[in-house]
Design a protein around this motif. Sequence first.
Motif, PDB file in Angstrom:
ATOM      1  N   TRP A 114       0.821  -1.240   0.038  1.00  0.00           N
ATOM      2  CA  TRP A 114       0.064  -0.013   0.050  1.00  0.00           C
ATOM      3  C   TRP A 114       0.804   1.365  -0.070  1.00  0.00           C
ATOM      4  N   PRO A 115       0.404   2.364  -0.591  1.00  0.00           N
ATOM      5  CA  PRO A 115       1.018   3.520  -0.833  1.00  0.00           C
ATOM      6  C   PRO A 115       1.107   4.262   0.726  1.00  0.00           C
ATOM      7  N   GLN A 116       1.913   5.073   1.082  1.00  0.00           N
ATOM      8  CA  GLN A 116       1.905   5.833   2.382  1.00  0.00           C
ATOM      9  C   GLN A 116       0.485   6.576   2.699  1.00  0.00           C
ATOM     10  N   ASP A 117      -0.059   7.121   1.555  1.00  0.00           N
ATOM     11  CA  ASP A 117      -1.292   7.716   1.914  1.00  0.00           C
ATOM     12  C   ASP A 117      -2.341   6.670   1.991  1.00  0.00           C
ATOM     13  N   VAL A 118      -2.497   5.941   3.081  1.00  0.00           N
ATOM     14  CA  VAL A 118      -3.639   5.169   3.200  1.00  0.00           C
ATOM     15  C   VAL A 118      -4.897   5.520   3.159  1.00  0.00           C
ATOM     16  N   GLY A 119      -5.159   6.740   3.970  1.00  0.00           N
ATOM     17  CA  GLY A 119      -6.291   7.193   3.777  1.00  0.00           C
ATOM     18  C   GLY A 119      -6.961   8.034   2.426  1.00  0.00           C
ATOM     19  N   GLY A 120      -5.927   8.622   1.867  1.00  0.00           N
ATOM     20  CA  GLY A 120      -6.209   8.894   0.481  1.00  0.00           C
ATOM     21  C   GLY A 120      -6.701   7.907  -0.349  1.00  0.00           C
ATOM     22  N   VAL A 171      -7.901   1.216  10.006  1.00  0.00           N
ATOM     23  CA  VAL A 171      -8.874   1.418  11.036  1.00  0.00           C
ATOM     24  C   VAL A 171      -9.234   2.822  11.286  1.00  0.00           C
ATOM     25  N   ARG A 172      -8.606   3.870  10.927  1.00  0.00           N
ATOM     26  CA  ARG A 172      -8.871   5.154  10.986  1.00  0.00           C
ATOM     27  C   ARG A 172      -9.405   5.588   9.746  1.00  0.00           C
ATOM     28  N   HIS A 173     -10.004   4.617   8.796  1.00  0.00           N
ATOM     29  CA  HIS A 173     -10.499   5.276   7.719  1.00  0.00           C
ATOM     30  C   HIS A 173     -11.694   4.412   7.073  1.00  0.00           C
ATOM     31  N   THR A 174     -11.666   2.859   7.340  1.00  0.00           N
ATOM     32  CA  THR A 174     -12.564   2.048   6.754  1.00  0.00           C
ATOM     33  C   THR A 174     -12.602   0.741   7.526  1.00  0.00           C
ATOM     34  N   ARG A 175     -13.635   0.227   7.464  1.00  0.00           N
ATOM     35  CA  ARG A 175     -13.882  -1.286   8.020  1.00  0.00           C
ATOM     36  C   ARG A 175     -12.499  -2.208   7.622  1.00  0.00           C
ATOM     37  N   VAL A 176     -12.264  -2.943   8.703  1.00  0.00           N
ATOM     38  CA  VAL A 176     -11.060  -3.745   8.424  1.00  0.00           C
ATOM     39  C   VAL A 176     -11.572  -5.330   8.718  1.00  0.00           C
ATOM     40  N   ASP A 177     -11.503  -6.195   7.845  1.00  0.00           N
ATOM     41  CA  ASP A 177     -11.821  -7.679   8.229  1.00  0.00           C
ATOM     42  C   ASP A 177     -10.594  -8.346   8.462  1.00  0.00           C
ATOM     43  N   LEU A 178     -10.314  -8.798   9.530  1.00  0.00           N
ATOM     44  CA  LEU A 178      -8.808  -9.500   9.688  1.00  0.00           C
ATOM     45  C   LEU A 178      -9.409 -11.014   9.412  1.00  0.00           C
ATOM     46  N   ARG A 179      -8.505 -11.745   8.804  1.00  0.00           N
ATOM     47  CA  ARG A 179      -8.625 -13.180   8.608  1.00  0.00           C
ATOM     48  C   ARG A 179      -7.514 -13.744   9.171  1.00  0.00           C
ATOM     49  N   ASP A 233     -10.981  -0.715  19.032  1.00  0.00           N
ATOM     50  CA  ASP A 233     -11.709   0.652  19.526  1.00  0.00           C
ATOM     51  C   ASP A 233     -11.579   1.687  18.743  1.00  0.00           C
ATOM     52  N   ALA A 234     -11.250   1.597  17.608  1.00  0.00           N
ATOM     53  CA  ALA A 234     -11.011   2.436  16.353  1.00  0.00           C
ATOM     54  C   ALA A 234     -12.146   2.943  16.096  1.00  0.00           C
ATOM     55  N   PRO A 235     -12.129   4.000  14.998  1.00  0.00           N
ATOM     56  CA  PRO A 235     -13.249   4.830  14.613  1.00  0.00           C
ATOM     57  C   PRO A 235     -14.052   3.884  13.653  1.00  0.00           C
ATOM     58  N   TYR A 236     -13.367   3.027  12.998  1.00  0.00           N
ATOM     59  CA  TYR A 236     -14.136   2.109  12.034  1.00  0.00           C
ATOM     60  C   TYR A 236     -14.135   0.715  12.697  1.00  0.00           C
ATOM     61  N   ARG A 237     -14.963  -0.142  12.607  1.00  0.00           N
ATOM     62  CA  ARG A 237     -15.104  -1.336  12.989  1.00  0.00           C
ATOM     63  C   ARG A 237     -14.147  -2.398  12.283  1.00  0.00           C
ATOM     64  N   CYS A 238     -13.307  -3.085  13.415  1.00  0.00           N
ATOM     65  CA  CYS A 238     -12.349  -4.246  12.923  1.00  0.00           C
ATOM     66  C   CYS A 238     -12.909  -5.547  13.571  1.00  0.00           C
ATOM     67  N   VAL A 239     -13.380  -6.321  12.491  1.00  0.00           N
ATOM     68  CA  VAL A 239     -13.711  -7.858  12.900  1.00  0.00           C
ATOM     69  C   VAL A 239     -12.624  -8.921  12.494  1.00  0.00           C
TER      70      VAL A 239
END
Length: 484
Positions: free
Chosen positions: A190-196, A247-255, A280-286
């Motif tokens: 991933w590039p450095q600007d993950v949120g972008g 986790v500061r920008h979108t939902r993350v599904d950990l497998r 506990d992040a702004p976006y849900r992490c499952v």
Amino acid sequence: MERLLATSRYTFAVPLSDGYGLFHASTGSVFRLHGRDAKKLAALLSGNHSLVHESVLGAELTTQLQRAGFLVAPDADELTAVRERYWQARGNAPVVLLVTTTMDCNLGCYYCYESRSDEALSVDDADTLVDIAKERLGRRGKRSLHIDWYGGEPLMNLEFMERASQKLQDFCAAAGIAYHASVVSNGTRWPQDVGGLVTRHRIREVQISFDGLKENHDRRRRYRPLHRGEQDLSSFDQAVALVDQLVRHTRVDLRFNADHGNAGDLAGFIELARARGWFDAPYRCVLMVAKLSAYSDRSAFLRPHELSAEEFEELQEVAERLLPKEAQDDQDIVGGFPHPKTSVCGALAPDSAVVGADGLEYRCGLQVGETHRAVGSFRRDLPLVAAASPGTDGAWWDSFDPTRLPTCSRCSFLPVCWGGCPKRHLDGDGTGVAGEGQYWRTQLPRQVAAGFGESVPQGFAFTEADQFRDDSREADDENEAWHA
């Protein structure tokens, strides 16, 4: 005239601390039985086909049980109702394009069954992808498009992804089509600007896989020769650093990919995730525990590494015990209870498609690269490479109906399972298909008990007799009057 009703083939009874919990696999209804006759009534309702006079249970209780589906008309065709819901779900399935940007990958996981190659979609294919989206959306006038960026490692072809994503979004905006995307990634490119990147591509979910804690993960997910840059951290450290940002920008599904060698890492991995604030992040992490399995002939070598059903169940118990509720995978849970299926696997969605990096169309993402499984070609200059009977697989996918299969049609888990992974049926994987039933025999009682706020008694599981009911036997009409 007194009503005569029949017990439903889809009722399950789970023992609780006080009485029994009933769950109906086809309606999703739940009911709790108390009192001295609870055990007898639970056995009646969840057993083989029986006829019941209204006077046996009383008018009020009979009406409640009938409304919930636990009692049905003697001539009710419950299987047809499940079949109708299944085909309705197929027709209503959203348009999803799983786009394999490249078959290349920088990591060499020991269990990977894909054919790594330099095949990749080019920027010129972006217009073709838009044409595919237009055609699929236009079939039934659907107004929503989901793109699942897939690989290989999809971000190793970021140039195509950038071009295609923008063109697809421009088309959807002009046509009034809702657009969103997801990514399945190993987390190292991933590039450095993950949120972008998340914002630019309108990514609402990212799946990142882990193979245990650092030592196990790095040993299993080694960099392939010439694919590790001078600044690259270990594959584990890079994936962890990426999740920190995602986790500061979108939902993350950990497998968590589990086998015999790394199962002991699960508790420690959950603690690591908790300590880093992922839950506990702004976006849900499952977090979802996945059993490494042989999904095709190409991955048959995984059989010796697979966890047994009992071992996998133990891991799931660890996850349920240690994960906060909001971090548990609950896609089939509604109102705290399991729920009958209302959606289908993307391979069964008539308007969806898997776009291979080779320019071929597949129905299942697990088949990408198996050219004899392709069902079409997206490039006009590329002939379809197929087996001796071209199009056979396409017709199979179009007609697949678990409610007409000899085993699934008799199975009382059918409404919550729909036959499990259809690819297992296509491949004739009897072991995998049987494993679906074993999964539900152990997991469904746990899910039902959890819905009632309890734990299932240790060692309790449904039996094959619970799974496959005898619908031919009728109980003696002269039932002794009793009350629950």
